[in-house]
Design an enzyme around this catalytic site. Structure first.
Site, PDB file in Angstrom:
ATOM      1  CB  CYS A 248      14.633 -16.134  18.386  1.00 46.94           C
ATOM      2  SG  CYS A 248      14.266 -17.893  18.529  1.00 46.94           S
TER       3      CYS A 248
ATOM      4  CD  GLU B 270      14.635 -20.809  16.205  1.00 46.54           C
ATOM      5  OE1 GLU B 270      14.555 -19.560  16.122  1.00 46.54           O
ATOM      6  OE2 GLU B 270      15.002 -21.410  17.213  1.00 46.54           O
TER       7      GLU B 270
ATOM      8  N   GLY C 202      23.572 -17.518  10.183  1.00 46.41           N
ATOM      9  CA  GLY C 202      22.779 -18.410   9.341  1.00 46.41           C
ATOM     10  C   GLY C 202      23.035 -18.189   7.861  1.00 46.41           C
TER      11      GLY C 202
ATOM     12  N   GLY D 299      20.433 -19.794  15.703  1.00 43.15           N
ATOM     13  CA  GLY D 299      21.298 -18.683  16.060  1.00 43.15           C
ATOM     14  C   GLY D 299      20.934 -17.446  15.266  1.00 43.15           C
ATOM     15  CB  SER D 300      22.759 -14.303  14.774  1.00 43.20           C
ATOM     16  OG  SER D 300      23.921 -14.651  14.038  1.00 43.20           O
ATOM     17  CB  THR D 301      19.499 -13.385  10.590  1.00 39.41           C
ATOM     18  OG1 THR D 301      18.233 -13.685  11.210  1.00 39.41           O
ATOM     19  CG2 THR D 301      19.290 -13.303   9.088  1.00 39.41           C
TER      20      THR D 301
END
Length: 487
Positions: A294, A260, A243, A238-240
């Protein structure tokens, strides 16, 4: 088990199909805006119960012979393959992917991943003997050693909305193969497909508690599944931003993590490149999941000798793509996942205009009455400091930035918070590989956007932590134990 309108999909906890504490919510077809089905809204307590069920099942499953675990995965692969059409129809309705993509790249890839991890591989390897000198513990001698891979334990898998089949399968299959048990928290936009996967694993003989699925729109559900004391590892796609929050929780309890995260893939097109190949590769950003991926080459760096020609070709390519109903066989670009995400993507296009980018193609909303469609959009004459060039848009939008020489191109590519997958196009293969080795990215495509599913996958910098895919996923979902003895 049912997810029909008015009844709703139950949760899967401890081998039982369980009514959700917080009721159900509608899953919306992004192409028609109609309700696909009713997803369960778990409570945090039910998420913790799923983690407890996975903990209870871990001992027996981890001691099950690898061949028996592999057989379960193999049977699950066959069930998924046999039900490919209805499973793909659901995936298409949940995600807005075209029929071809849903069948081949979503359900088809999921079946392939279960088949791949149904292969039993050695979990131990010998270490070269070591001659030791005499010390306080005794005389000199020889020590033998063996490295053994052990399962981590209970793994919480938090999965992405862009591929509710391949992404969860890429976590569940290697985790189970190594003897772990799992709790899956699917994306709230399209969780119904993940329950079908759980159904297939149940039918394949996965024991109760080995696989658990809990869903919900409320962030407390995912937080509970991550923070539970029963969980040893979190695997997240998912999104940083999300994360980072998960990593903070994992760090407090020393939980293993596999992250990831986001990407802003640089595609360096050098002045000796085959432009037809480059356009075809970069053009996948517009069509593959409507740019919601991504790994897409969304940031094109074009050497000035080919810059104008490349922009013209990419613009023409984007204009040719049919945007529309993903059920139609000639549709290439379907909708994005939701009205909210469409608004986000459109806001970036408008931001690009304000920053000085030239809209070479797209930029407008397709004239359909229903559905969350975004036209394939090309933003030219960009600079690397623009937000549209630095931030992940996650839609069918490509930015193009000119550069003068190879040194500048490499510097621009590396001037990014992300480093998942970059790309290089050059007619000189030696030059392309030389440039690729200088890029700060977990993977680099050389004259291709294709992926080798045995190559390690993961990112540098803010694009993630760890590597998976192929044998690397078996490493990711295991701990290494050393056994040492006197020779």
């Amino acid at each position: 088990m049912s997810d029909a309108a008015g009844e709703g999909q139950p949760l899967f906890v401890g081998g039982e199909w369980v009514a959700p504490d917080a009721g159900h919510y509608p899953v919306t077809d992004p192409a028609t805006e109609e309700t696909v089905g009713w997803a369960p809204e778990a409570s945090p307590e039910q998420a913790r119960a799923a983690c407890a069920a996975a903990r209870e099942a871990f001992g027996a499953w981890s001691r099950t012979r690898p061949e028996e675990r592999a057989a379960v995965l193999g049977r699950a692969a066959e069930i998924i393959r046999d039900r490919l059409v209805p499973y793909a129809d659901l995936a298409r309705a949940e995600t807005g992917a075209t029929t071809a993509t849903a069948r081949a790249m979503q359900v088809g890839v999921a079946a392939a991943r279960f088949r791949r991890y149904a292969r039993v591989e050695s979990a131990e390897w010998a270490i070269a003997p070591q001659i030791t000198e005499a010390g306080p513990m005794g005389r000199a001698g020889v020590l033998g050693a063996l490295a053994v891979r052990q399962p981590v334990g209970v793994v919480t898998c938090v999965t992405s909305y862009n591929n509710p089949w391949a992404n969860p399968a890429g976590k569940i299959a290697p985790a189970l193969a190594m003897g772990n048990t799992v709790v899956v928290k699917p994306a709230p936009q399209d969780p119904l497909s993940v329950y079908r996967m759980a159904q297939a694993l149940e039918a394949a003989g996965a024991p109760p508690g080995v696989v658990n699925v809990v869903s919900g729109r409320d962030v407390s559900v995912g937080e509970a599944a991550v923070a539970s004391a029963d969980v040893d590892m979190v695997s997240f796609t998912g999104s940083t931003a999300v994360g980072r929050r998960i990593a903070e929780v994992c760090g407090r309890d020393m939980k293993r993590q596999l992250m990831e995260l986001g990407g802003k893939g640089a595609a360096l097109v050098l002045d000796d490149a085959d432009l037809a190949s480059a356009v075809a590769g970069i053009g996948t950003t517009f069509s593959f999941y409507s740019g919601q991926i991504c790994t897409a080459p969304t940031r094109v760096l074009a050497q000035r000798g080919v810059y104008e020609s490349l922009v013209d070709r990419l613009a023409a390519y984007a204009r040719r793509l049919k945007v529309g109903d993903p059920r139609e066989p000639d549709t290439v670009v379907g909708p994005v996942i939701s009205a909210e995400h469409r608004a986000r993507v459109e806001s970036y296009v408008e931001l690009g205009r304000k920053e000085g980018a030239v809209v070479a193609a797209g930029g407008e909303r397709p004239p359909w009455e229903r559905g969350f469609y975004v036209a394939p959009t090309l933003l030219a004459d960009c600079t690397n400091d623009m937000r549209v060039a630095r931030e992940e848009i996650f839609g069918p939008v490509v930015v193009v930035i000119p550069f003068d020489d190879e040194e500048e191109g490499v510097a621009l590519a590396n001037d990014s918070d992300y480093g998942l997958i970059d790309y290089v196009w050059s007619g000189d293969v030696a030059r392309a590989f030389r440039v690729a080795r200088r890029l700060r990215a977990g993977g680099v495509g050389v004259n291709t956007v294709g992926r080798n599913m045995e190559a390690p996958f993961g990112g540098f910098k803010s694009s993630g932590v760890g590597r998976d895919v192929g044998v690397y996923a078996l490493h990711a979902y295991s701990e290494v134990q050393s056994l040492v003895w006197p020779g």
